[in-house]
Design a protein around this motif. Structure first.
Motif, PDB file in Angstrom:
ATOM      1  N   VAL A 124      12.200  54.671  17.857  1.00  0.00           N
ATOM      2  CA  VAL A 124      13.535  54.852  18.459  1.00  0.00           C
ATOM      3  C   VAL A 124      14.399  53.616  18.227  1.00  0.00           C
ATOM      4  N   GLN A 125      15.657  53.841  18.239  1.00  0.00           N
ATOM      5  CA  GLN A 125      16.602  52.731  18.119  1.00  0.00           C
ATOM      6  C   GLN A 125      17.896  53.152  18.791  1.00  0.00           C
ATOM      7  N   GLY A 126      18.827  52.193  18.929  1.00  0.00           N
ATOM      8  CA  GLY A 126      20.074  52.575  19.584  1.00  0.00           C
ATOM      9  C   GLY A 126      21.024  51.404  19.679  1.00  0.00           C
ATOM     10  N   PHE A 127      22.062  51.642  20.465  1.00  0.00           N
ATOM     11  CA  PHE A 127      23.094  50.611  20.562  1.00  0.00           C
ATOM     12  C   PHE A 127      23.362  50.252  22.011  1.00  0.00           C
ATOM     13  N   ALA A 128      24.004  49.099  22.192  1.00  0.00           N
ATOM     14  CA  ALA A 128      24.416  48.656  23.529  1.00  0.00           C
ATOM     15  C   ALA A 128      25.799  48.042  23.394  1.00  0.00           C
ATOM     16  N   PHE A 129      26.523  48.072  24.478  1.00  0.00           N
ATOM     17  CA  PHE A 129      27.835  47.422  24.470  1.00  0.00           C
ATOM     18  C   PHE A 129      28.137  46.925  25.868  1.00  0.00           C
ATOM     19  N   GLY A 130      29.043  45.964  25.964  1.00  0.00           N
ATOM     20  CA  GLY A 130      29.419  45.459  27.275  1.00  0.00           C
ATOM     21  C   GLY A 130      30.891  45.069  27.257  1.00  0.00           C
ATOM     22  N   MET A 131      31.612  45.508  28.291  1.00  0.00           N
ATOM     23  CA  MET A 131      33.051  45.188  28.322  1.00  0.00           C
ATOM     24  C   MET A 131      33.432  44.657  29.692  1.00  0.00           C
ATOM     25  N   GLY A 132      34.466  43.832  29.730  1.00  0.00           N
ATOM     26  CA  GLY A 132      34.980  43.323  30.999  1.00  0.00           C
ATOM     27  C   GLY A 132      36.049  44.273  31.520  1.00  0.00           C
ATOM     28  N   ILE A 133      35.862  44.750  32.754  1.00  0.00           N
ATOM     29  CA  ILE A 133      36.842  45.705  33.308  1.00  0.00           C
ATOM     30  C   ILE A 133      38.195  45.016  33.514  1.00  0.00           C
ATOM     31  N   GLU A 134      38.175  43.754  33.992  1.00  0.00           N
ATOM     32  CA  GLU A 134      39.436  43.029  34.191  1.00  0.00           C
ATOM     33  C   GLU A 134      40.216  42.945  32.885  1.00  0.00           C
ATOM     34  N   ARG A 135      39.506  42.639  31.802  1.00  0.00           N
ATOM     35  CA  ARG A 135      40.191  42.487  30.517  1.00  0.00           C
ATOM     36  C   ARG A 135      40.864  43.802  30.096  1.00  0.00           C
ATOM     37  N   ILE A 136      40.127  44.904  30.244  1.00  0.00           N
ATOM     38  CA  ILE A 136      40.689  46.217  29.874  1.00  0.00           C
ATOM     39  C   ILE A 136      41.931  46.505  30.735  1.00  0.00           C
ATOM     40  N   VAL A 184      48.906  42.836  32.748  1.00  0.00           N
ATOM     41  CA  VAL A 184      48.735  41.855  33.829  1.00  0.00           C
ATOM     42  C   VAL A 184      48.542  40.476  33.206  1.00  0.00           C
ATOM     43  N   PRO A 185      49.409  39.499  33.551  1.00  0.00           N
ATOM     44  CA  PRO A 185      49.392  38.222  32.832  1.00  0.00           C
ATOM     45  C   PRO A 185      48.297  37.255  33.287  1.00  0.00           C
ATOM     46  N   ASP A 186      47.788  37.403  34.521  1.00  0.00           N
ATOM     47  CA  ASP A 186      46.836  36.404  35.027  1.00  0.00           C
ATOM     48  C   ASP A 186      45.737  37.123  35.792  1.00  0.00           C
ATOM     49  N   LEU A 187      44.507  36.886  35.374  1.00  0.00           N
ATOM     50  CA  LEU A 187      43.349  37.549  35.978  1.00  0.00           C
ATOM     51  C   LEU A 187      43.265  37.333  37.482  1.00  0.00           C
ATOM     52  N   ARG A 188      43.721  36.154  37.927  1.00  0.00           N
ATOM     53  CA  ARG A 188      43.569  35.815  39.345  1.00  0.00           C
ATOM     54  C   ARG A 188      44.393  36.732  40.252  1.00  0.00           C
ATOM     55  N   LEU A 189      45.424  37.387  39.680  1.00  0.00           N
ATOM     56  CA  LEU A 189      46.229  38.333  40.474  1.00  0.00           C
ATOM     57  C   LEU A 189      45.373  39.442  41.083  1.00  0.00           C
ATOM     58  N   PHE A 190      44.284  39.799  40.393  1.00  0.00           N
ATOM     59  CA  PHE A 190      43.422  40.868  40.905  1.00  0.00           C
ATOM     60  C   PHE A 190      42.795  40.490  42.244  1.00  0.00           C
ATOM     61  N   TYR A 191      42.631  39.180  42.481  1.00  0.00           N
ATOM     62  CA  TYR A 191      41.858  38.733  43.649  1.00  0.00           C
ATOM     63  C   TYR A 191      42.687  37.975  44.670  1.00  0.00           C
TER      64      TYR A 191
END
Ligand code: PHE
Length: 354
Positions: free
Chosen positions: A316-328, A335-342
């Motif tokens: 068997v074989q396969g793939f993996a991926f990882g993404m940042g929700i804030e970045r998306i 949104v200009p500044d990540l800190r606005l979320f918090y």
């Protein structure tokens, strides 16, 4: 010759018709005063009984009292009927509709933009047949690093400097440790995504010590990099628009081989690099592409850690991926500044009320 005073019989008759004609409890009160009050003809007549010859006083007095008593009874009856009628009207008019919404309706909150974005991403993958899993934020060094092909002392551990609780327990630096945990819990084929909180010792306009990722893992008998590209194209088009393209660029992660960084064609300039007003597009810095996540084919060494759960790297074989929700979310909504979320500033949060 002055008019003869009205007889008792006339007074009684007039009284009866006045009572019958009264249309409300206020009117009936007026009629009572007019018929039986201090200046009423009947009262005046009673007061003058003393002037009558003695032999008439008894009879006239009795008849006058009978007339007052009869009018009194009619008044009471009519007043009761009118009051009952009025109460019925009031009850009908005042009826409360208990099914009406409260007034004013209390203001509702809305989902945080990170939650909205996570759910959108989940919807895309659930639509492709992936299951959604969650995992621990406090993680063993083993799952966070060792089983992901970062042996102790591997320099790539330094890329994700983190918060250690003890030499072998830490706050996970990514959601990737769930790759191994998910494979321990389920034999192949496996198609899962793992949203969750992750932690790194970082803090600036594009990094907060806590942030969110979505991990993806697919292992089956004949998956290739083309399957990864197709899945991510679906994601990019669902989130950023149906015209988007994706491109894979060579990269390095210890736990995937080959590894790639994945770019989406720029949705500001349409991939040309030239902004709609002319000149270099600011979002993609003129390149026409925007990086959205890291991915790759799962390294056979990682599968080696779960070989006794049915993950034979030769089969068997396969793939993996990882993404940042804030970045998306930042890219998608400008949104200009990540800190606005918090910061929890309602003026920011309310713009994304849904
Ligand atoms: N875990 C990696 C990171 O946080 C992203 C990644 C996930 C890369 C899965 C490849 C495969 O940067």
């Amino acid at each position: 010759m002055p008019d003869a005073p009205p007889s008792l019989a006339e007074l009684a008759e007039e009284g009866r018709s006045a009572i019958a004609a009264a249309g409300s409890s206020v009117e009936i009160e007026d009629v009572r005063v007019r018929l039986l009050g201090r200046k009423a003809p009947l009262t005046v007549l009673k007061r003058s009984i003393g002037d009558l010859p003695p032999e008439e006083r008894g009879r006239v007095g009795r008849e006058a009292n009978q007339t007052s008593a009869a009018l009194e009874a009619l008044l009471a009856e009519r007043a009761a009927a009118l009051e009952a009628q009025e109460l019925d009207h009031r009850l009908a008019a005042d009826r409360v509709d208990v099914t009406m919404p409260g007034d004013p309706p209390s203001p509702l909150g809305s989902l945080h933009l990170i939650t909205q974005t996570r759910r959108e991403i989940e919807d895309v993958f659930v639509g492709l047949g992936f299951r959604v899993l969650e995992g621990p934020e406090i993680e063993f060094d083993f799952y966070n690093f060792t089983a992901l092909n970062h042996p102790p002392g591997h320099p790539a551990r330094m890329l994700q400097d983190t918060f250690y609780l003890s030499p072998d327990v830490l706050l996970r630096t990514h959601t990737s440790p769930m790759q191994v945990r998910a494979m321990e819990a389920q034999e192949p084929p496996i198609y899962v995504i793992v949203p969750g909180k992750t932690y790194r010792r970082d803090s600036d306009a594009t990094h907060t010590p806590m942030f969110h990722q979505v991990e993806g893992l697919a292992i089956d008998e004949d998956l290739t990099l083309a399957d990864l590209q197709g899945v991510l194209l679906e994601l990019a088009r669902s989130i950023f628009g149906p015209e988007r393209e994706v491109r894979l660029r060579p990269h390095y992660f210890p736990f995937t081989e080959p590894s790639v960084e994945v770019d989406v064609s720029c949705f500001s300039c349409g991939g040309t690099g030239v902004s709609p007003e002319g000149g270099r597009d600011a979002l993609c810095k003129g390149s026409g592409w925007i990086e959205i996540l890291g991915a790759g084919m799962v390294d056979p060494n990682v599968l080696g850690f779960v070989a006794d759960h049915g993950y034979d790297p030769d089969r068997v074989q396969g793939f993996a991926f990882g993404m940042g929700i804030e970045r998306i979310a930042m890219l998608r909504h400008g949104v200009p500044d990540l800190r606005l979320f918090y910061d929890n500033d309602v003026r920011f949060l309310a713009q994304f009320g849904r």
